[in-house]
Design an enzyme around this catalytic site. Structure first.
Site, PDB file in Angstrom:
ATOM      1  N   SER A 236      43.728 -45.420 -11.363  1.00  0.00           N
ATOM      2  CA  SER A 236      42.613 -45.508 -12.743  1.00  0.00           C
ATOM      3  C   SER A 236      43.187 -45.615 -13.943  1.00  0.00           C
ATOM      4  CB  SER A 236      41.897 -43.906 -12.529  1.00  0.00           C
ATOM      5  OG  SER A 236      40.867 -43.845 -13.180  1.00  0.00           O
ATOM      6  N   LYS A 240      46.276 -47.727 -15.745  1.00  0.00           N
ATOM      7  CA  LYS A 240      46.511 -49.031 -17.054  1.00  0.00           C
ATOM      8  C   LYS A 240      47.067 -48.474 -17.871  1.00  0.00           C
ATOM      9  CE  LYS A 240      41.001 -46.681 -17.688  1.00  0.00           C
ATOM     10  NZ  LYS A 240      40.127 -48.186 -16.833  1.00  0.00           N
ATOM     11  N   GLU A 285      35.541 -43.860 -24.865  1.00  0.00           N
ATOM     12  CA  GLU A 285      35.862 -42.645 -23.897  1.00  0.00           C
ATOM     13  C   GLU A 285      37.375 -41.960 -24.667  1.00  0.00           C
ATOM     14  OE1 GLU A 285      36.360 -42.084 -19.292  1.00  0.00           O
ATOM     15  OE2 GLU A 285      34.908 -43.754 -20.159  1.00  0.00           O
ATOM     16  N   HIS A 366      38.200 -44.027  -4.731  1.00  0.00           N
ATOM     17  CA  HIS A 366      38.860 -44.501  -5.603  1.00  0.00           C
ATOM     18  C   HIS A 366      39.477 -43.898  -5.509  1.00  0.00           C
ATOM     19  CE1 HIS A 366      39.985 -45.594  -9.970  1.00  0.00           C
ATOM     20  NE2 HIS A 366      39.406 -44.365 -10.377  1.00  0.00           N
TER      21      HIS A 366
END
Length: 562
Positions: A236, A240, A285, A366
């Protein structure tokens, strides 16, 4: 002349037999290489192109096509593998300038210690000092060991990593770059040194932290961990971080991002068309991106760089990208395009067997630990960290989210020669546009994904409750210490649904912090989730999914559907 961590035993680039992208690529081993030496493609320094100079960098120019990764600023294309060193540096500087912010060079003073259970890092630069640490978990056997840096304890299966013979370094990125802060008040060890108003985003700050850990391992003498056999992984938001860390430190032998989503692997130009988390949403975000990226959130076509080149920054080192085709908000189609484009760089360098992209998975939860990834994870660790395997890279792209590189690229892949200097223009080969696209288990694709901030590797815990009426709700729970992600599958009965509502009863102390593909009411106790405008119609016997992220302990939650 520059040297690499393998210069005494084998060249930095091993010539491979390169076939079509979906076909097998055999790694050519070098006879009589010392068995104790690891990481055959790793470099001995963080950035081998630091001395490259450029009259100018490619300027921003509007184009919906992916930039040509082999083209210099003056319009000419590289022709030799030796040319890639400065071409890579050009790409690196573009990524810093437009996307992630600058990664400073190694600070004036980096010191610390490495033990069997902990790494400490102390940094000083220009009168400023900071420190942080990371926990270490060794595998069985006798060291020194290769190691995988696991962001937040939330990445590749740590049990498989250790059983494969590599140590696990549990790196808390928030001590280096804290989330939840404004762009003018960034906090953490990186910003202690470079200032709270630094224009460098969190992902690059986290990458800087991983590099400083490697600095300390190098200085430790290698009695516990090997300095030239380091991997990095995360899922997640930590995915990144993993791809950025691997791209910007050439000492990292194996990079393994998982479900990284926007700001990670997926191409910026494809995100909007796929329905993935928008660039403006990701930019707002958290300060993951560098500040300069704010000018391009609405017009990524103006960027002179895209993430297929981020993938290429890792070449020819090991890269294992794991993705989830069931959650559109993760941008899996755009990620597959980035992987295919980056694989062309690997192929041009004669290292086509060093990249794997795998989205052919059945479980749509996820950041789940997936059985499909266990064997390739072991193989990548053996090949790139232990130097004891020669597995071939694979493009296992799910048919649910298979991108086409030919729709995005109007350039062809050059045949780069081995010569050190200019050669005649090579004959280009067609850009690969297809690969293996197995059919995944059918499920509906949600459009928004959570961004979990866990502390340990989660273990999926499925629970199920049937509801009277026309539908059932099946819950798959992904838990860690202090939080969880619930993926809820709504399945129609013998009649089609024209709208649905799922009621979830949370255990005491648990609360919903984020939901997607639904309209929620309430955050604790009994919470109602109604369909979003686009997923209310479900055919008889068919399914759709929504999900939510929660705090506390989600074990024992129940769900009913009407």
């Amino acid at each position: 002349m520059r040297t690499t961590g393998r210069s005494k035993s084998r060249p930095a680039l091993v010539v491979l037999t390169s076939l079509a992208l979906a076909a097998a690529v055999v790694v050519a081993d070098v006879p009589n290489a010392p068995p104790a030496q690891a990481a055959p493609f790793v470099e001995s320094v963080e950035n081998v192109g630091a001395d490259c100079t450029f009259p100018s960098l490619p300027a921003a120019a509007s184009s919906s096509r992916l930039p040509d990764p082999f083209r210099r600023a003056d319009g000419t294309r590289i022709t030799t593998k030796a040319d890639w060193r400065c071409q890579r540096e050009q790409t690196k500087r573009l990524m810093e300038q437009y996307v992630y912010g600058q990664k400073p060079v190694k600070p004036a003073s980096v010191s610390g210690s490495v033990t069997s259970s902990r790494i400490t890092v102390n940094v000083s630069q220009n009168g400023r000092s900071t420190s942080f640490s990371a926990n270490v978990s060794l595998p069985s056997g006798t060291g020194p060991f290769p190691a995988v840096v696991v962001y937040g304890g939330f990445g590749g299966d740590t049990a498989t990593i250790r059983s494969s013979g590599a140590a696990v370094i549990s790196f808390d990125p928030y001590v280096v770059g804290k989330e939840g802060t404004g762009r003018a008040n960034k906090q953490g060890a990186f910003y202690d040194i470079y200032g709270s108003n630094s224009q460098t985003g969190l992902l690059m700050a986290w990458a800087w932290g991983v590099s400083r850990i490697i600095d300390v391992i190098e200085a430790s003498g290698g009695s516990v961990l090997k300095a030239d056999a380091t991997g990095v992984t995360g899922c997640s938001r930590f995915g990144k971080g993993a791809i950025v860390a691997g791209a910007f430190d050439q000492r990292i032998a194996l990079t393994m991002p998982i479900e990284s989503g926007t700001a990670g692997v997926p191409i910026f130009r494809g995100i909007a068309g796929e329905g993935a988390q928008s660039l403006s949403s990701a930019y707002g975000e958290q300060p993951w991106f560098g500040d300069a990226f704010g000018s391009y959130t609405g017009n990524p076509n103006n960027l002179p760089v895209d993430t297929h080149q981020l993938v290429g920054l890792v070449a020819p080192r090991g890269l294992f990208i794991m993705d989830n085709p069931h959650i559109a908000n993760l941008g899996p189609r755009s990620a597959s395009v980035a992987a295919l484009g980056g694989a062309e760089i690997y192929k041009a360098l004669g290292a086509g067997g060093n990249i794997t992209y795998w989205s052919d998975v059945a479980d749509g939860s996820h950041c789940a630990n997936r059985s499909e990834w266990r064997t390739p994870l072991q193989q990548n660790i053996q090949k790139f960290l232990l130097d004891s395997g020669s597995s071939q890279g694979q493009m296992r792209i799910s048919s649910r989210a298979a991108g086409s590189l030919s729709q995005w690229a109007d350039w062809t892949t050059p045949v780069l020669t081995d010569g050190p200097g200019p050669t005649q223009t090579p004959t280009p080969t067609p850009t690969a546009t297809a690969t293996v696209t197995p059919t995944a288990t059918p499920t509906a694709t949600p459009t928004v994904t959570p961004t979990a901030t866990p502390t340990v590797t989660p273990t999926p815990t499925p629970t199920r409750t049937s509801a009277p009426g026309g539908c059932t709700a099946t819950v798959s729970l992904n838990s860690w210490n202090g939080g969880f992600v619930a993926t809820v599958k709504v399945t129609a009965g013998s009649s089609a649904l024209n709208g649905w509502t799922t009621t979830v009863t949370l255990p005491g102390g648990a609360a919903v912090s984020n939901a997607w593909s639904s309209v929620s009411s309430g955050t604790s106790g009994t919470v109602r989730f109604a369909n979003a405008p686009w997923n209310g119609s479900v055919g008889a016997g068919q399914s759709t999914e929504f999900g939510f992220q929660g705090t506390g302990n989600g074990q024992g939650l129940t769900a009913t559907c009407t």
